[in-house]
Enzyme design. Structure first.
Site, mmCIF file in Angstrom:
data_model
loop_
_atom_site.group_PDB
_atom_site.id
_atom_site.type_symbol
_atom_site.label_atom_id
_atom_site.label_comp_id
_atom_site.label_asym_id
_atom_site.label_seq_id
_atom_site.Cartn_x
_atom_site.Cartn_y
_atom_site.Cartn_z
ATOM 1 N N LYS A 13 -5.505 -22.843 -53.815
ATOM 2 C CA LYS A 13 -6.092 -22.820 -52.464
ATOM 3 C C LYS A 13 -5.055 -23.254 -51.411
ATOM 4 O O LYS A 13 -4.874 -22.574 -50.408
ATOM 5 C CB LYS A 13 -7.322 -23.747 -52.398
ATOM 6 C CG LYS A 13 -8.434 -23.357 -53.369
ATOM 7 C CD LYS A 13 -9.655 -24.233 -53.204
ATOM 8 C CE LYS A 13 -9.436 -25.683 -53.579
ATOM 9 N NZ LYS A 13 -9.085 -25.928 -55.000
ATOM 10 N N ARG A 171 -11.844 -33.972 -63.084
ATOM 11 C CA ARG A 171 -12.068 -33.182 -61.872
ATOM 12 C C ARG A 171 -12.674 -31.821 -62.216
ATOM 13 O O ARG A 171 -13.475 -31.281 -61.455
ATOM 14 C CB ARG A 171 -10.752 -33.021 -61.101
ATOM 15 C CG ARG A 171 -10.313 -34.343 -60.454
ATOM 16 C CD ARG A 171 -8.847 -34.338 -60.069
ATOM 17 N NE ARG A 171 -8.533 -33.371 -59.050
ATOM 18 C CZ ARG A 171 -7.321 -32.861 -58.854
ATOM 19 N NH1 ARG A 171 -6.307 -33.236 -59.622
ATOM 20 N NH2 ARG A 171 -7.121 -31.988 -57.902
HETATM 21 P P1 ADP Z 1 -5.273 -26.134 -55.096
HETATM 22 O O1 ADP Z 1 -5.003 -26.329 -53.618
HETATM 23 O O2 ADP Z 1 -6.324 -25.081 -55.343
HETATM 24 O O3 ADP Z 1 -5.567 -27.413 -55.821
HETATM 25 P P2 ADP Z 1 -2.399 -25.529 -55.246
HETATM 26 O O4 ADP Z 1 -2.217 -24.489 -54.193
HETATM 27 O O5 ADP Z 1 -1.936 -26.910 -54.925
HETATM 28 O O6 ADP Z 1 -3.950 -25.554 -55.742
HETATM 29 O O7 ADP Z 1 -1.691 -24.999 -56.573
HETATM 30 C C1 ADP Z 1 -1.701 -25.765 -57.782
HETATM 31 C C2 ADP Z 1 -0.376 -25.573 -58.534
HETATM 32 O O8 ADP Z 1 -0.307 -24.228 -59.016
HETATM 33 C C3 ADP Z 1 0.871 -25.801 -57.672
HETATM 34 O O9 ADP Z 1 1.856 -26.439 -58.468
HETATM 35 C C4 ADP Z 1 1.299 -24.381 -57.274
HETATM 36 O O10 ADP Z 1 2.715 -24.297 -57.058
HETATM 37 C C5 ADP Z 1 0.858 -23.567 -58.483
HETATM 38 N N1 ADP Z 1 0.400 -22.197 -58.145
HETATM 39 C C6 ADP Z 1 -0.350 -21.827 -57.084
HETATM 40 N N2 ADP Z 1 -0.603 -20.482 -57.118
HETATM 41 C C7 ADP Z 1 0.017 -20.020 -58.252
HETATM 42 C C8 ADP Z 1 0.127 -18.714 -58.858
HETATM 43 N N3 ADP Z 1 -0.456 -17.626 -58.335
HETATM 44 N N4 ADP Z 1 0.832 -18.623 -60.003
HETATM 45 C C9 ADP Z 1 1.422 -19.734 -60.555
HETATM 46 N N5 ADP Z 1 1.353 -20.971 -60.036
HETATM 47 C C10 ADP Z 1 0.658 -21.121 -58.900
HETATM 48 P P1 AMP Z 2 -8.066 -31.743 -53.257
HETATM 49 O O1 AMP Z 2 -6.819 -32.096 -52.491
HETATM 50 O O2 AMP Z 2 -8.899 -30.702 -52.574
HETATM 51 O O3 AMP Z 2 -7.788 -31.426 -54.701
HETATM 52 O O4 AMP Z 2 -8.984 -33.061 -53.239
HETATM 53 C C1 AMP Z 2 -8.535 -34.268 -53.834
HETATM 54 C C2 AMP Z 2 -9.697 -35.241 -53.969
HETATM 55 O O5 AMP Z 2 -10.210 -35.586 -52.668
HETATM 56 C C3 AMP Z 2 -10.923 -34.731 -54.738
HETATM 57 O O6 AMP Z 2 -10.786 -34.868 -56.145
HETATM 58 C C4 AMP Z 2 -12.037 -35.636 -54.166
HETATM 59 O O7 AMP Z 2 -11.981 -36.939 -54.722
HETATM 60 C C5 AMP Z 2 -11.630 -35.740 -52.704
HETATM 61 N N1 AMP Z 2 -12.234 -34.666 -51.890
HETATM 62 C C6 AMP Z 2 -11.586 -33.665 -51.221
HETATM 63 N N2 AMP Z 2 -12.455 -32.845 -50.599
HETATM 64 C C7 AMP Z 2 -13.695 -33.344 -50.870
HETATM 65 C C8 AMP Z 2 -15.029 -32.933 -50.540
HETATM 66 N N3 AMP Z 2 -15.260 -31.834 -49.799
HETATM 67 N N4 AMP Z 2 -16.056 -33.688 -51.013
HETATM 68 C C9 AMP Z 2 -15.848 -34.785 -51.745
HETATM 69 N N5 AMP Z 2 -14.626 -35.214 -52.116
HETATM 70 C C10 AMP Z 2 -13.553 -34.502 -51.686
#
Ligand code: ADP
Ligand code: AMP
Length: 216
Positions: A13, A171
């Site tokens: 995301k 998570r």
């Molecule tokens: P989210 O915001 O949904 O938690 P991130 O954007 O932080 O996810 O991505 C999680 C991990 O996966 C990061 O280390 C990122 O570099 C990697 N990643 C994101 N998209 C891809 C993809 N299409 N293929 C491989 N790795 C990816």
């Molecule tokens: P994220 O960066 O989106 O992976 O969020 C990291 C952590 O922040 C999550 O595991 C939750 O503990 C908290 N968090 C983020 N967004 C929310 C939400 N919309 N509702 C509740 N907790 C959240």
């Protein structure tokens, strides 16, 4: 465009949000980033939030809904916004609908990024984030040019506390219990766009872009 990015932790995301934000010139609003900032500052909000985040649990609805209401009232959301990590529960989704209605707005699209659990574990345990600009890397899939330092600003990268394997598993349980139901919620509103998140970052973005353009 008022857009929501939905998907399990590690779906990509944040990675896609940076690109969508540039394409539509709309602010990227990530509740996780807002909460981590509060934790870093040691504010009252940060202390409350951290007690949940470090366990891989959701921060209570009323706290997060309050944050989002304030953020959506800021003028930069006038021409649209991109929510990342919110809503995460049905109560949050309903609260968002209500706020939007009060503002005379509506959600245009909810992009659900679909990724398997095996892939999520690989992604999150290898994720590294820049301490300064928040750029996201992966040790194998998207490594920085110089190990442990950001390509963009040269600052050090760090591993999020909640990206340790045991917390990632918690998570995922929370996602399946609380957040997965939102897919049906938005399907019923006919605004859900499902995208395969297991392609390259560029291909995932291409598919999101095409789907959004078809809606504009
Ligand atoms: P989210 O915001 O949904 O938690 P991130 O954007 O932080 O996810 O991505 C999680 C991990 O996966 C990061 O280390 C990122 O570099 C990697 N990643 C994101 N998209 C891809 C993809 N299409 N293929 C491989 N790795 C990816
Ligand atoms: P994220 O960066 O989106 O992976 O969020 C990291 C952590 O922040 C999550 O595991 C939750 O503990 C908290 N968090 C983020 N967004 C929310 C939400 N919309 N509702 C509740 N907790 C959240």
């Amino acid at each position: 465009m008022n857009i929501v990015l939905l998907g399990p932790p590690g779906a990509g995301k944040g990675t896609q949000a940076k690109r969508i934000q540039e394409m539509f010139s709309i602010p990227h609003i990530a509740t996780g980033d807002i909460l981590r900032d509060a934790v870093a500052k040691g504010s009252d909000l940060g202390q409350i939030a951290n007690s949940y985040m470090e366990k891989g649990l959701l921060v209570p609805d009323e706290v997060v809904i309050g944050l989002i209401k304030e953020r959506l009232a800021e003028p930069d959301t006038e021409n649209g916004f991109l929510l990342d990590g919110f809503p995460r529960t049905l109560a949050q989704a309903r609260a968002l609908d209500k706020v939007m209605e009060q503002m005379g707005k509506k959600l245009d699209a909810v992009i659900s990024i679909v990724v398997s659990e095996k892939e999520i574990i690989r992604r999150l345990t290898g994720r590294r984030v820049c301490k300064s600009c928040g750029r996201i890397y992966h040790l194998i899939f998207n490594p920085p040019k110089r190990a442990e330092f950001c390509d963009m600003c040269g600052e050090e990268l760090y591993q999020r506390e909640d990206d340790k394997v045991e917390t990632v598993k918690k998570r995922l349980v929370v996602y399946n219990k609380e957040t997965a139901a939102l897919i049906r919620y938005y399907q019923a509103q006919d605004i859900l766009i499902e995208v395969n998140g297991e392609e390259s970052v560029e291909d995932v973005f291409k598919n999101i872009k095409e789907a959004l353009e078809a809606r504009v």
